[in-house]
Design a protein around this motif. Sequence first.
Motif, PDB file in Angstrom:
ATOM      1  N   ASN A 207     -71.205 -27.589 -62.448  1.00 25.15           N
ATOM      2  CA  ASN A 207     -71.982 -27.219 -61.269  1.00 25.15           C
ATOM      3  C   ASN A 207     -72.199 -28.387 -60.326  1.00 25.15           C
ATOM      4  OD1 ASN A 207     -72.369 -24.522 -61.242  1.00 25.15           O
ATOM      5  ND2 ASN A 207     -74.147 -24.579 -62.623  1.00 25.15           N
ATOM      6  N   ARG A 223     -74.532 -28.223 -56.812  1.00 25.45           N
ATOM      7  CA  ARG A 223     -73.721 -27.417 -55.903  1.00 25.45           C
ATOM      8  C   ARG A 223     -74.458 -27.088 -54.596  1.00 25.45           C
ATOM      9  NH1 ARG A 223     -68.981 -24.807 -56.822  1.00 25.45           N
ATOM     10  NH2 ARG A 223     -68.921 -25.221 -59.037  1.00 25.45           N
ATOM     11  N   THR A 224     -75.765 -26.901 -54.695  1.00 27.42           N
ATOM     12  CA  THR A 224     -76.516 -26.464 -53.519  1.00 27.42           C
ATOM     13  C   THR A 224     -77.043 -27.631 -52.677  1.00 27.42           C
ATOM     14  OG1 THR A 224     -78.372 -26.319 -55.029  1.00 27.42           O
ATOM     15  CG2 THR A 224     -77.295 -24.241 -54.434  1.00 27.42           C
TER      16      THR A 224
ATOM     17  N   SER B 112     -72.863 -30.422 -45.477  1.00 25.09           N
ATOM     18  CA  SER B 112     -73.575 -29.159 -45.738  1.00 25.09           C
ATOM     19  C   SER B 112     -72.846 -28.304 -46.777  1.00 25.09           C
ATOM     20  CB  SER B 112     -73.712 -28.366 -44.435  1.00 25.09           C
ATOM     21  OG  SER B 112     -72.425 -28.008 -43.958  1.00 25.09           O
ATOM     22  N   ARG B 113     -71.731 -28.812 -47.304  1.00 29.08           N
ATOM     23  CA  ARG B 113     -70.947 -28.107 -48.338  1.00 29.08           C
ATOM     24  C   ARG B 113     -70.206 -26.896 -47.798  1.00 29.08           C
ATOM     25  NH1 ARG B 113     -72.279 -29.274 -53.788  1.00 29.08           N
ATOM     26  NH2 ARG B 113     -72.749 -31.473 -53.835  1.00 29.08           N
ATOM     27  N   ASP B 114     -70.113 -26.740 -46.474  1.00 29.80           N
ATOM     28  CA  ASP B 114     -69.276 -25.654 -45.951  1.00 29.80           C
ATOM     29  C   ASP B 114     -67.805 -25.966 -46.196  1.00 29.80           C
ATOM     30  OD1 ASP B 114     -71.099 -23.705 -44.685  1.00 29.80           O
ATOM     31  OD2 ASP B 114     -71.728 -25.450 -43.535  1.00 29.80           O
TER      32      ASP B 114
END
Lengths: 326, 175
Positions: A207, A223-224, B112-114
Motif C-alpha cells: 500500500n 497510497r492516499t 497529488s498521486r493523479d
Amino acid sequence: MMELVCPAGTPAALRAAVEAGAHAVYCGFADETNARNFPGLNFTPEDMAEGVRFAHARGAKVLVAINTFPRAGAEPLWHRALAHAEAAGVDAVILADLGLLAHAAEHHPGLRRHLSVQAAAANPDAINLYASAFGVRRVVLPRVLTVEEIAAINREIDVETEVFVFGGLCVMAEGRCSLSSYATGKSPNMNGVCSPASHVAYAEEGNDLAARLGGFTIHRTARTAPAPYPTLCKGCFTSGPQTGHIFEDPVSLDATHLIPRLAGAGVRALKIEGRQRSRAYVAQVVRAFRAAVEAQAAGRPLPESQLARLAEGQKATTGAYAKTWR
Amino acid sequence: MTAPLPRLPHALRLAALPLPLRPLSLLLGALTRRMAQAHPEMTRRMGDHADRHFLIDPVDLPWLLLLHPQGQTMTAHRRSRPPACDARIAGPLSAFLAMMHGAEDGDALFFSRDLAVEGDTAAVLALRNAIDDAELDLAGELAALSGPLAGPLRQALLRAERASGLTLHRQDDFA
Ligand code: SF4
C-alpha cells in the motif's frame, strides 16, 4: 513596485512568465553551468537570444543563472556561457563562483552581475566584499534568514537584495550542502542537480509508494498521502530514538503574506523558484504574485494564496523568514 | 486547477474493449510522426532519452500505449499483454491531456498521486519537459491530419471537450 523574478526552464515557460506579468525571468543554458541542469530543460544560445527578444519587446528583463562552481580545467564552458549571455543581450547574469565573478568583471564589465543564492552570502561583510571586489549589484539571499535579519543586512549594504517567496526549499546554507553528493556523486553546486532524477526510483510496494535515491529509501508514503520527490534534506530518517523529517518536512515555501514585511525590510526583488516546473505552474504562480505585489504597492490587502496544490507535499511553510530552528 | 480530474465512464471503457488495435496504432503512429516532425526541438530536447520506450497507461482506457520518441512511433497494446518498456507513466486520460496542453502541472499531478511514475525517472522528466516546451495542440494536430474534414472535426472535438471535461486543445490562457 517590488520586482518579480520568475523561473523559466524552457522558452515556452519564459513566454508564459512574461505574459503572466513577470518583471524579470531567470533561466540558464542546457549544461552544467546552471543549478537546474535537468533532463529536457534549459536554453541553447539561440533560444536565449530569442527569449531576450520576446521579453524585451514586452518590457520584461532576462537574467541568466550561471551559478554552479566551475571544475578546474573545465572553465571554458563557464566562460562561454558568459559570452553567450552577453551576446544574447541579457539584462544580468547570476553568478556564485569567485573566479567566475572576477572573469566576468574583467571580460564583460558591461554585463550586470547578481550574486546567486548559491554563494550563500548571508552577512553584510560578505555582501560588501562581493560588491566592492566584483561590482555585484544585487544579492539573492539564502533561505536561512529571518525578516528582521534581512532588514539588518539591508541597513549595512548598498546593493539590492532579492529573496525567495515561493517554491521548493533548499534549507541549508546554499552552495555548501553535500547530502546529494554523498548519495549520488552529483551535487547542485558542481553538476547543477540536487537528488538527480537519474538516481531516483519509485516503486509501489503493497500500500506504500517507496521513493529511492541512489538505492537509499528516502520516503515511504501511504497510497492516499501526497507523493514527495526524494530530495535528501526532506527525507524521513531515523536518528537515535527519533524517526521523522530530521532536516525539513516535504513542504514548499509560500511567503505571500510576508510581502509587506519584506518590502519594509528593504527587499528590492521577489524570486519564485521552479525552473524545473511546467509552463502551467509558471503562469499560475506568476499571475498570483503579480497581483500580490500590485496590491502591496497600492496599499491594498493581499489576495489569499491559492497555490497550495502546486506545492511539494501540497503544504506550504514560511521557511526561515519566521522560524525557530530544530 | 482545483477541480478533481474527470475519469472516463467505465461503460466507455467496456465499449472500447473489443476495438481492433491495428487501426488505432496506425492513427496513433501518424499523429506521433506529425507532432515529431512539426516540433523537431522536442526530440532534440530529450537528447539520449528520446531513445527510451515509454509505456503510457491511461488507467480509464482499455489499452496501454507504447511511445518511442526517437522512432516517432506509438502503438496500442492489450492490458493483458504489456510490452517491455524503460519507464511507465500511469494516470487518467484527462491528466495526460491536461498536462500535454499546459492546463495542469506535471509535478503537481504527481504530488497529488493523479500520476504515477515507474522506471527511468530521468527519461520521464525529459519527455515531460520536451512536451511542455512544444506547446502541443491535439485538436489542431488531428484537424491537420484529417484534410477536408478538419472543420467538422474541430467542432466535434469542441463538443467532446465540453461533454467529457477532457482538455483537447492547447490552453493559451492559463487562468
Ligand atoms: S539536499 Fe536539500 S539543502 Fe541540500 S542542496 Fe539539496 S535541496 Fe538544498
